[in-house]
Design a protein around this motif. Structure first.
Motif, short mmCIF file in Angstrom:
data_model
loop_
_atom_site.label_atom_id
_atom_site.label_comp_id
_atom_site.label_asym_id
_atom_site.label_seq_id
_atom_site.Cartn_x
_atom_site.Cartn_y
_atom_site.Cartn_z
N GLY A 1 5.88 7.32 14.61
CA GLY A 1 4.57 6.32 12.70
C GLY A 1 3.55 6.45 12.50
N ILE A 2 2.38 8.00 12.95
CA ILE A 2 1.76 7.77 13.19
C ILE A 2 1.38 7.97 11.30
N GLY A 3 2.62 8.92 10.97
CA GLY A 3 1.72 9.21 9.46
C GLY A 3 1.49 7.89 8.46
N GLU A 4 2.55 6.95 8.38
CA GLU A 4 1.80 5.26 8.19
C GLU A 4 1.27 5.12 8.15
N GLN A 5 0.37 5.09 9.80
CA GLN A 5 -0.93 4.35 10.25
C GLN A 5 -1.82 4.78 9.67
N LEU A 6 -1.41 6.16 9.54
CA LEU A 6 -2.63 7.11 8.77
C LEU A 6 -3.10 6.62 7.13
N LEU A 7 -1.74 7.11 6.68
CA LEU A 7 -1.75 5.71 4.70
C LEU A 7 -2.50 5.23 5.02
N LYS A 8 -2.35 3.95 5.96
CA LYS A 8 -2.57 2.71 5.77
C LYS A 8 -4.17 2.52 6.01
N VAL A 9 -4.77 3.80 6.23
CA VAL A 9 -6.32 3.37 6.78
C VAL A 9 -6.64 3.91 5.54
N PRO B 1 0.56 -2.00 -0.05
CA PRO B 1 0.12 0.11 -0.11
C PRO B 1 1.16 1.38 -0.33
N ILE B 2 1.46 1.51 0.67
CA ILE B 2 2.89 2.32 -0.04
C ILE B 2 4.14 1.34 0.25
N GLU B 3 5.31 2.48 -0.63
CA GLU B 3 6.60 1.93 -1.04
C GLU B 3 7.13 1.64 0.67
N HIS C 1 2.30 11.87 -0.45
CA HIS C 1 0.55 11.05 -0.48
C HIS C 1 -0.26 12.17 0.56
N PHE C 2 0.05 12.60 1.54
CA PHE C 2 -0.38 14.10 2.20
C PHE C 2 -1.17 14.70 1.21
N ILE D 1 5.14 13.37 16.67
CA ILE D 1 3.71 13.42 15.76
C ILE D 1 3.82 14.03 14.23
N LEU D 2 4.46 15.38 14.85
CA LEU D 2 4.33 16.46 13.42
C LEU D 2 5.37 15.98 12.58
N ASN D 3 6.78 15.27 13.72
CA ASN D 3 7.35 15.02 12.18
C ASN D 3 7.66 14.08 12.09
#
Length: 887
Positions: free
Chosen positions: A864-872, A642-644, A784-785, A774-776
């Motif tokens: 890793g919150i950014g990655e978790q968002l992309l997965k959902v 789902p993400i590279e 993606h965002f 989180i911001l980092n």
């Protein structure tokens, strides 16, 4: 005189002598005996040294000074013996002894605690400086008249005035350097805070979780000894009381928390590893539920495998990272108390090894037999589940919280006043124009210098006419700008030798560059040029001659510098005639560069190399490592992900060396499709992948493969996926929730912001390290965002005016909305849905659809919150569509 009178006189003299006998600083016989033995070891090690290491003991010293210096030198790592003077340590010892007189708690500190947790200057792997001496009077005045617990809290407030959290590279700056730039990562903040506490005579130690079980990161904080009890605090993050910190809940999920103790430790705490010069204490029971695991290792013939290496490996940053290492005893046994998560137990001796993945809560004794394991083509799926979250029960009053918040704001103001003295972009541009230098390069250099700007300005002014003045700055790290003196940079620039046969690009990258590894920059070119003036021509003709000289003249002892894990400078290696392996490799590269020979540490393997006849040649210090190794190629392909996948985030490659797979050091976050065909030395390797889920669990794979000479191996990097689709877990009334926008101060409802779109809503505390994480994290996925059709909304409570400046310092999605939680209504809505305790676990991050249905909720510390968002994101679109179409 009769017998009765002589007896009375004798008793009087005895009593008088007893009353006036001074208590020794060190009185325990076992400690004294070990100090004596280790001093002999150290003297034997330095027998060929050109440094007068031991002359300090010929000077007049008080009894306490002599014992303290003997303790320091008995256990001193090579980097400290070689790179710091005896006078430096004596001055620090005298300040430590002064605290016993000046501080009200000074005389009450037990001998053992003073020796291990007050006296030592070194905390971990930082560069040492005179912080204790420079700051002593200021700290003494700050805590005058306080009891020890009050003083510990006050010193942490003092630390917060000076330093705040910001991520940096792995080199740990010295405390005064940390003050100069006014920020540091957790390892630097904790080193700084421990240094401040010890300067005031308060026993303190740095606590590390080497890697979290539930998140790809680690953390460091501080323990302080108060009236017989160790208590914790967040470094430079003062709370109203001790035993409080944003990390208190994550700490309950850790598998290991430990500290390093200077010197041989004879205390009561559990020891993970006991070395001659330091001990590693297991502090996990202070924070988490633990269980002791036993490991029995046998040889192939069934006999106990003594002195076998046992590693307890935790999945983190896409590698199986050894959070603890031990050697088996005469019965082939090792043991450790760990948190209740999951690890791989890996045993090795020579080329033989074996391993097993275990759940600590279910295992008791792990039995492994060492074999020549043939794993080419083998595939394993490993699931790693972290310990469950346990909520923190610490409560403070509203009055305590309000008072602490007020102090934090005042301290922020003090620090901000200092950082306002740093030079602006406009000033930097004017400097560049005045000196006729590239504007962008100068602006970046001055920006990264922070409080060290005067040194960088001096370097630029003194050398503006040199064509390589800016090229040299390309070869240093961001952190070097903030703690390197102009004289050091100028020395490297003026003494760099450019040979005709060396191209400009190779010269800049591998001759001129002053940085070799993670060392503190020092001036070594002139020294090494003078030291090897007679051998210069021979070394330039064939750099292998330098290697031969080193093998003959430099002794290697990896244990003697294991505590500091800090490189010896090239000058120290030359003078001591003694080194650890890593500092030896650094020394080789430094000598080559000083003589104009291009050299480097290989970016992947960190083996020293020199450039000759258009190719890189190894300077191998072991007989089994060829100068020009046979290689094959590895081609990586991206699977259906789902993400590279990115290196050190989702996958790593490890090479089998002496029974263990060692991770190759490719650039952090490098995407799989950007890897060209890799030239790898023939041998055995594995590819590790991991997909960390929202709850902290990891779906990992491990594929073993072999690289053959002249052949190409192809591997697909495929991340295992969870089959669980997201479900709505809460419902928010967007129409009833308003925020006041940061820029135009308008009151806007979340319903208006959503306007038919999905939304990421983050409720932050801009003062806290957790919110900055989180911001980092979001910055890694901006492409993606920015392509996502939803909205990002960042809010804080109305009493957090720092929100704007903090957001401005991070790379965030385009056109995000920011503002304040009007009357805390958003927080109250989240408390209603997820419990009152979320109030104390900011940041809160939710992912919703346009109607306010929540599909993801995260509270507190999370990497890793950014990655978790992309997965959902993709599944959320599908779930929202299905929900709206239900009859």
């Amino acid at each position: 005189m009769n017998f009765r009178n002589s007896t009375i006189l004798f008793l009087f003299v005895l009593i008088f002598a007893s009353c006036n006998q001074k208590e020794q600083l060190i009185s325990k016989p076992e400690q004294l005996n070990d100090i004596k033995q280790m001093l002999e070891v150290q003297k034997h090690l330095t027998a060929n040294s050109n440094i007068a290491v031991w002359d300090i003991f010929d000077q007049p010293l008080t009894d306490d000074e002599r014992q303290a210096m003997e303790f320091m030198y008995a256990y001193m790592p090579l980097s400290d013996l070689g790179d710091y003077s005896a006078d430096f340590f004596l001055a620090n010892v005298r300040k430590s002894l002064q605290t016993r007189e000046d501080m009200s708690w000074g005389k009450s500190i037990p001998e053992e605690l003073f020796l291990h947790f007050v006296l030592p200057v070194r905390i971990n792997n930082e560069n040492l400086d005179s912080f204790r001496i420079v700051m002593y009077d200021e700290l003494k005045a700050r805590v005058q008249g306080m009891k020890i617990e009050e003083a510990a809290l006050e010193i942490n407030h003092w630390c917060h005035e000076k330093v705040v959290y910001r991520g940096t590279d792995i080199r740990t700056s010295a405390p005064l350097s940390t003050i100069r730039k006014a920020f540091g990562r957790c390892g630097e903040m904790s080193t700084f805070t421990v240094s401040a506490l010890r300067a005031a005579g308060i026993p303190a130690r740095q606590v590390y979780t080497p890697r979290w079980a539930h998140s790809d990161d680690n953390h460091a904080w501080v323990e302080v000894w108060v009236d017989g009890v160790w208590k914790f605090m967040g470094a430079c993050e003062p709370d109203a009381r001790l035993n409080m910190g944003w990390f208190s809940e994550p700490a309950k999920r850790a598998l290991l928390e430990h500290t390093r103790v200077y010197g041989k430790y004879f205390g009561p705490e559990d020891v993970v590893a006991k070395e001659d010069r330091f001990s590693e204490l297991n502090l996990t029971t202070n924070y988490a539920a633990v269980k002791r695991i036993f490991v029995e290792v046998k040889n192939a013939d069934g006999s106990p495998a003594t002195q076998a290496n046992v590693e307890f490996q935790l999945y983190n940053y896409a590698e199986y990272y050894p959070i603890a290492k031990q050697l088996t005893d005469q019965n082939g046994m090792a043991s450790i108390a760990m948190g209740l998560g999951e690890v791989i137990v890996w045993a090795s001796k020579g080329s033989q090894f074996n391993f097993e993945k275990i759940s600590v809560s279910q295992a008791d004794t792990v039995r492994l037999t060492l074999v020549d394991k043939q794993l080419d083509g083998a595939h394993f799926d490993f699931d790693f589940v972290p310990p469950h979250l346990i909520k923190d029960t610490m409560q403070i009053t509203d009055a305590e919280k309000a008072l602490n918040e007020k102090r934090l704001a005042e301290e922020d103001s003090i620090r901000t006043s200092y950082t306002a003295t740093f030079k602006s972009e406009e000033w930097s541009k004017a400097l560049a124009n005045e000196l006729k230098l590239d504007e962008a390069t100068v602006v970046r250099a001055i920006h990264l210098s922070y409080g060290n700007w005067a040194e960088i300005e001096k370097y630029l002014r003194d050398n503006a006419g040199d064509k390589h003045v800016l090229d040299l700055l390309k070869g240093i790290s961001d952190k070097d700008f903030s703690d390197t003196k102009a004289a050091i940079l100028t020395s490297h620039l003026k003494n760099a030798i450019h040979r005709d046969e060396v191209s400009e690009a190779i010269f800049v990258d591998c001759v001129l560059a002053p940085r070799v590894t993670n060392e503190m920059l020092r001036s070594w070119r002139q020294f090494l040029q003078a030291a090897f003036a007679d051998q210069k021509e021979a070394f330039v003709k064939d750099p292998q001659e330098l290697k031969a000289w080193m093998k003959q003249n430099i002794s290697i002892d990896d244990m003697a510098n294991k505590h500091s894990r800090t490189e010896l400078s090239p000058m120290a290696v030359y003078k001591l005639r003694l080194s650890d392996s890593h500092s030896r490799d650094f020394f080789f590269v430094a000598v080559c560069r000083a003589l104009g020979i291009p050299a480097r540490l290989n970016p992947a393997t960190e083996i020293p190399e020199f450039y000759q006849n258009g190719a890189w040649v190894r300077a191998a210090f072991t007989d089994d490592t060829p100068a020009v190794p046979q290689t094959g190629k590895l081609v990586l392909q991206n699977g259906d992900n789902p993400i590279e996948p990115q290196y050190m985030i989702h996958f790593t490659i490890g090479k089998l060396i002496d029974g263990n797979y060692q991770t190759l050091q490719y650039p952090f976050t490098k995407k799989v499709t950007t890897f060209d065909a890799l030239d790898l030395e023939v041998g055995k390797y594995y590819l590790v992948t991991g997909n960390r889920l929202e709850d902290g669990s990891v779906l990992s794979t491990c594929d073993f493969f072999t690289i053959d000479a002249g052949k190409t191996t192809q591997l697909t990097v495929s991340l295992r996926q969870s089959v669980d689709a997201p479900k709505a877990i809460a419902q928010l009334d967007f129409k009833a929730l308003n925020i006041q926008t940061l820029n135009d101060k308008k009151l806007v409802s979340l319903d208006q912001i959503a306007n038919g779109k999905n939304m990421v809503l983050a409720l932050l505390d801009p003062n806290k390290e957790t919110s900055k994480h989180i911001l980092n994290d979001l910055g890694d996925y901006l492409d993606h965002f920015n392509a996502w059709s939803g909205e990002f909304v960042f809010i804080a409570s109305e009493d957090r005016p720092q929100l704007g400046p903090v957001l401005d310092s991070y790379h965030l999605p385009e056109n995000y909305i920011s503002g304040y939680d009007k009357d805390n209504k958003v927080l109250e809505a989240l408390m209603k849905n997820f419990g009152d305790d979320v109030k104390g676990t900011l940041p809160l991050v939710i992912l919703t659809d346009a109607s306010g249905q929540v599909y993801m909720f995260s509270s507190g510390y999370k990497i890793g919150i950014g990655e978790q968002l992309l997965k959902v994101f993709p599944a959320l679109t599908m779930a929202s569509t299905e929900s709206c179409c239900q009859p």
